[in-house]
Design an enzyme around this catalytic site. Structure first.
Site, mmCIF file in Angstrom:
data_model
loop_
_atom_site.group_PDB
_atom_site.id
_atom_site.type_symbol
_atom_site.label_atom_id
_atom_site.label_comp_id
_atom_site.label_asym_id
_atom_site.label_seq_id
_atom_site.Cartn_x
_atom_site.Cartn_y
_atom_site.Cartn_z
ATOM 1 N N HIS A 193 45.632 25.826 37.153
ATOM 2 C CA HIS A 193 45.785 24.874 38.265
ATOM 3 C C HIS A 193 44.695 24.996 39.315
ATOM 4 O O HIS A 193 44.706 24.271 40.306
ATOM 5 C CB HIS A 193 47.163 25.052 38.913
ATOM 6 C CG HIS A 193 48.270 24.575 38.028
ATOM 7 N ND1 HIS A 193 48.824 23.322 38.129
ATOM 8 C CD2 HIS A 193 48.890 25.169 36.986
ATOM 9 C CE1 HIS A 193 49.747 23.182 37.200
ATOM 10 N NE2 HIS A 193 49.809 24.292 36.493
ATOM 11 N N ASP A 219 38.936 22.772 45.183
ATOM 12 C CA ASP A 219 40.378 22.691 44.912
ATOM 13 C C ASP A 219 40.569 22.265 43.460
ATOM 14 O O ASP A 219 39.892 21.333 43.002
ATOM 15 C CB ASP A 219 41.017 21.642 45.860
ATOM 16 C CG ASP A 219 42.477 21.936 46.169
ATOM 17 O OD1 ASP A 219 43.149 22.553 45.326
ATOM 18 O OD2 ASP A 219 42.938 21.536 47.257
#
Ligand code: ADP
Ligand code: F6P
Length: 466
Positions: A157, A364
């Site tokens: 992730h 991110d």
């Protein structure tokens, strides 16, 4: 149908509504596992004096959770240590913050062994396992070492760093080698996948064929699967009574000014310091706009035991105070800086009240806040998303105003561009982003990965015991 066992560090049993700081992974998996059924396995969030391996089973709303208590030392070395002082900064390109300590690496291995020891007896012959995130890289290998022949997938992730950065990790080669215990490895973007493939082929010597990599007789497939939000649920929430009330309250308190909103865990990867500087640049360059806007930054504290998180918290308190000190007037404060969590419906109302969603992480893996901001907008009068080029979400949300979050000038210009944007352009950009968010939602993401893992996407099936 095979059972799906999802394994992640944090396990969150379904609740009526979410409150507090919930990470994107937890929120997304709740929706995914509800859809699929199965078991969600991981850490209970509790510590005990001595590890026992006792599993707490819980069943709620069709989801069984199975969790373990860990020792204080485990949390110190595995979670605060290797996961969040070593891997998190390194994988977010911050080798200046990464700490390489043998004690952390040892604790990380010990906890993964403990997870494998406890999970192994629960695994039945046809189960399919899906391991989540950087806390658990070696879990697949530990399970294989214990005779597990099931299909096992892994999803990351967070970003995968470029090879030259990863090479600074003392255990880099061993870590990448353990990834070959998995049958399928997923990333949010092609960029992260390419970085993984580059290390595996150039540093480890893996052979590449199509979307597969082979090393020492083990083959794994790679897949890009960008995670989405539970769009339907979020849109419903955004139109519900709690969101409407929050919207009204925000509008009342805005007294006609345009609100710029940021919502992030208090993490240095989110670029909050740089964002404040960008906003300050905007205020200094556009004095005429000063009392026309304000920024609401919501940043619930995160990983407070880790020093770099304590430092960024102190820094932001100082910086918000400085900016307010320099620019505030008796009837206007430029930054409202809030360190708490909100129920998701309330958050949706706050997003909708904002003319600009300012999402500027320095790096991110995905960034779900960007998607939530778009999903919460009024289709007839949508706000503008300003999004970092370095968030995984930028690969999908191309109609956002994309910025380099390191440049205060670019952030300042983007704020001006967003404030001046006419309704037609706002609607056009919003529609294009919303199409993506509707199509590629969390159910789509889960299906894309599990279909590939089970070999039902038309590609060559992976033998269960390869
Ligand atoms: P990360 O996983 O790094 O925290 P994401 O943007 O992908 O970042 O996910 C963050 C999730 O946490 C989003 O679903 C967001 O709504 C939620 N969240 C962040 N801040 C708050 C808050 N103050 N209150 C409630 N939820 C929050
Ligand atoms: O999305 C990355 C992630 O680390 C998730 O794995 C995690 O649930 C979330 O951010 C919040 O972090 P933490 O679990 O450390 O509070």
């Amino acid at each position: 149908m095979s059972r799906l066992i999802i394994i992640s560090n944090r396990v969150s049993a379904p609740k009526e509504s979410h409150s507090g700081a919930q990470g994107g992974l937890a929120v997304a998996l709740q929706a995914a596992i509800r859809e699929f059924g199965g078991i969600w396995f991981g850490w209970s969030g509790e510590t005990v004096d001595h590890f026992t391996g006792h599993i707490h089973f819980q069943r709620a709303q069709g989801v069984t959770t199975a969790t373990l208590d860990l020792e204080e030392q485990d949390i110190e070395e595995y979670y605060n240590g290797y996961a969040n002082r070593t891997l998190w900064p390194l994988f977010h390109y911050r080798i200046d913050l990464a700490e390489y300590e043998r004690g952390f690496a040892g604790g990380y291995k010990r906890v993964n062994e403990r997870f494998a020891d406890t999970l192994r007896p629960l695994v039945e012959k046809d189960d399919v396992l899906w391991v989540q995130d950087y806390h658990m890289f070696p879990l697949g290998q530990e399970l294989r070492d214990r005779g597990c022949k099931n299909r096992i997938g892994f999803f990351l992730h967070i970003p995968w760093p470029p090879s030259r950065l990863l090479a600074t990790l003392p255990e880099a080669e061993a870590l990448v080698e353990t990834m070959f215990a998995y049958d399928l490895v997923g990333f949010h973007t092609k960029e992260w996948l390419d970085s993984f493939r580059h290390y595996a082929t150039h540093e480890l010597g893996a052979e590449e064929e199509g979307d597969a990599l082979t090393f020492k007789g083990r083959t794994l497939r790679l897949i890009v699967a960008p995670i989405g939000i539970d769009t339907k649920e979020f849109v419903e929430g955004a139109n519900g009574p709690k969101a409407r009330l929050a919207l009204r309250n925000m509008r009342d308190s805005a007294v006609g000014r345009d609100m710029i909103v940021g919502v992030d865990r208090l993490d240095y990867s989110k670029g909050l310091e740089e964002r404040f500087h960008g906003y300050e640049r905007f205020l200094s360059e556009h004095p005429e706009e000063r009392k026309e806007v304000f920024m609401l930054q919501i940043a619930p504290p995160s990983r407070g035991a880790v020093e770099s998180y304590q430092k960024i918290r102190t820094k932001l308190e100082g910086l918000s105070g400085q900016i307010n000190g320099a620019y505030a007037d008796v009837d206007w404060v430029p930054i409202r800086y809030v360190n708490r969590g909100y129920p998701r419906d309330v958050l949706a109302g706050i997003y909708r009240a904002a003319r600009i969603g300012l999402v500027t992480p320095l790096r991110d893996g995905m960034n779900l806040v960007a998607k939530e901001y778009v999903a919460a907008q009024d289709p007839e009068d949508p706000g503008v998303l300003i999004l970092s080029r370095f968030a995984g979400a930028a690969a999908q949300l191309k109609e956002a105003v994309l910025v380099n979050p390191f440049s205060a000038d670019e952030v300042s210009d983007a704020i001006m561009q967003a404030l001046r944007m006419d309704l037609g352009e706002r609607k056009r950009r919003w529609r294009a982003m919303m199409d993506n968010i509707e199509q590629e939602d969390v159910v789509w993401w889960r299906k894309l990965f599990t279909d590939a893992l089970m070999g039902t996407d038309g590609s060559t099936p992976i033998p269960a015991d390869n």
